[in-house]
Design a protein around this motif. Sequence first.
Motif, PDB file in Angstrom:
ATOM      1  N   ILE A  19      54.306  39.629  49.126  1.00 26.38           N
ATOM      2  CA  ILE A  19      54.580  41.047  48.914  1.00 26.38           C
ATOM      3  C   ILE A  19      54.513  41.388  47.424  1.00 26.38           C
ATOM      4  CG2 ILE A  19      56.368  42.821  49.103  1.00 26.38           C
ATOM      5  CD1 ILE A  19      57.286  41.476  51.685  1.00 26.38           C
ATOM      6  N   GLU A  20      55.033  40.516  46.600  1.00 28.56           N
ATOM      7  CA  GLU A  20      54.987  40.744  45.150  1.00 28.56           C
ATOM      8  C   GLU A  20      53.548  40.755  44.647  1.00 28.56           C
ATOM      9  OE1 GLU A  20      56.845  38.818  41.032  1.00 28.56           O
ATOM     10  OE2 GLU A  20      57.318  37.962  43.001  1.00 28.56           O
ATOM     11  N   LYS A  21      52.727  39.842  45.170  1.00 27.89           N
ATOM     12  CA  LYS A  21      51.319  39.791  44.768  1.00 27.89           C
ATOM     13  C   LYS A  21      50.583  41.042  45.199  1.00 27.89           C
ATOM     14  CE  LYS A  21      47.511  37.934  43.258  1.00 27.89           C
ATOM     15  NZ  LYS A  21      47.261  37.758  41.805  1.00 27.89           N
ATOM     16  N   LEU A  26      48.112  46.272  43.908  1.00 23.36           N
ATOM     17  CA  LEU A  26      48.110  47.723  44.079  1.00 23.36           C
ATOM     18  C   LEU A  26      48.231  48.429  42.734  1.00 23.36           C
ATOM     19  CD1 LEU A  26      48.173  50.070  46.117  1.00 23.36           C
ATOM     20  CD2 LEU A  26      50.658  49.826  46.161  1.00 23.36           C
ATOM     21  N   GLU A  27      49.084  47.914  41.874  1.00 19.24           N
ATOM     22  CA  GLU A  27      49.231  48.503  40.545  1.00 19.24           C
ATOM     23  C   GLU A  27      47.930  48.396  39.759  1.00 19.24           C
ATOM     24  OE1 GLU A  27      52.172  48.068  36.623  1.00 19.24           O
ATOM     25  OE2 GLU A  27      52.425  46.774  38.376  1.00 19.24           O
ATOM     26  N   MET A  28      47.241  47.262  39.879  1.00 19.62           N
ATOM     27  CA  MET A  28      45.967  47.079  39.169  1.00 19.62           C
ATOM     28  C   MET A  28      44.908  48.058  39.682  1.00 19.62           C
ATOM     29  SD  MET A  28      42.719  45.636  39.744  1.00 19.62           S
ATOM     30  CE  MET A  28      42.992  44.417  41.025  1.00 19.62           C
ATOM     31  N   LEU A  29      44.843  48.255  40.989  1.00 19.15           N
ATOM     32  CA  LEU A  29      43.857  49.183  41.560  1.00 19.15           C
ATOM     33  C   LEU A  29      44.141  50.617  41.124  1.00 19.15           C
ATOM     34  CD1 LEU A  29      43.584  47.738  45.180  1.00 19.15           C
ATOM     35  CD2 LEU A  29      41.900  47.542  43.336  1.00 19.15           C
ATOM     36  N   GLU A  30      45.405  50.976  41.051  1.00 19.25           N
ATOM     37  CA  GLU A  30      45.741  52.332  40.603  1.00 19.25           C
ATOM     38  C   GLU A  30      45.313  52.559  39.160  1.00 19.25           C
ATOM     39  OE1 GLU A  30      49.903  52.551  41.320  1.00 19.25           O
ATOM     40  OE2 GLU A  30      49.714  52.981  43.459  1.00 19.25           O
ATOM     41  N   LYS A  31      45.516  51.559  38.306  1.00 14.64           N
ATOM     42  CA  LYS A  31      45.090  51.685  36.906  1.00 14.64           C
ATOM     43  C   LYS A  31      43.564  51.804  36.817  1.00 14.64           C
ATOM     44  CE  LYS A  31      48.969  49.176  34.845  1.00 14.64           C
ATOM     45  NZ  LYS A  31      49.372  47.982  34.064  1.00 14.64           N
TER      46      LYS A  31
END
Length: 219
Positions: A19-21, A26-31
């Motif tokens: 889940i952490e990964k 998800l954070e990387m894709l948003e950036k």
Amino acid sequence: MFNRLFGKPKEQSNALATIEKLNETLEMLEKKEKVLLKKAAAEVEKAKEFTKAKNKRAAIQCLKRKRLYEQQVEQLGNFQLRIHDQIIMLEGAKATTETVDALRTGASAMKAMQKATNIDDVDKTMDEINEQTENMKQIQDALSAPIGAAADFDEDELEAELEELEGAELEAELLRPATTAPAIPVQSVPVGRQPARPTAQKNTAEEDELAALQAEMAL
């Protein structure tokens, strides 16, 4: 299914790490999506400048690149949706597994308690309590029972004698005369008048005078 995912502490730890990964991805894709959106906006500005400069070919190339960036943004959006879906499923499965584990622990504890205190033990304990209570009552009755000469007294006879005493006391109370006579009102004597002396006092004075005369004659 849940046992396969989170059946053991090690597997639960792996699930948390997953889940952490996913959150990091998800954070990387948003950036990356934000960067692509900025690039697409920049290509639009370039296309406007080339249009003003009458450079149609360059403007079209800018719009093509903008479309490519938009396609990548759309693709990243789909990736994010898939990751969100995975995170929701894993978090739901984790919560369900923890609930099942808690219920299983509670059921095991309840079973152990029932095994330690079954219905036969409860009935036996209640029988012992009732027996001890009855024994204590018998002991108290034995200690409070009269002994010696008092044990031979008949309670009915004593009660009858007490009733006779009460009846005699009531009768004596009714026959007892009044100890004080009612007070006689005193009449007032008018001023200037002396009350008449009693006759008894007058007779006594005459007898005294007669006795004195006889004594003188005897002399």
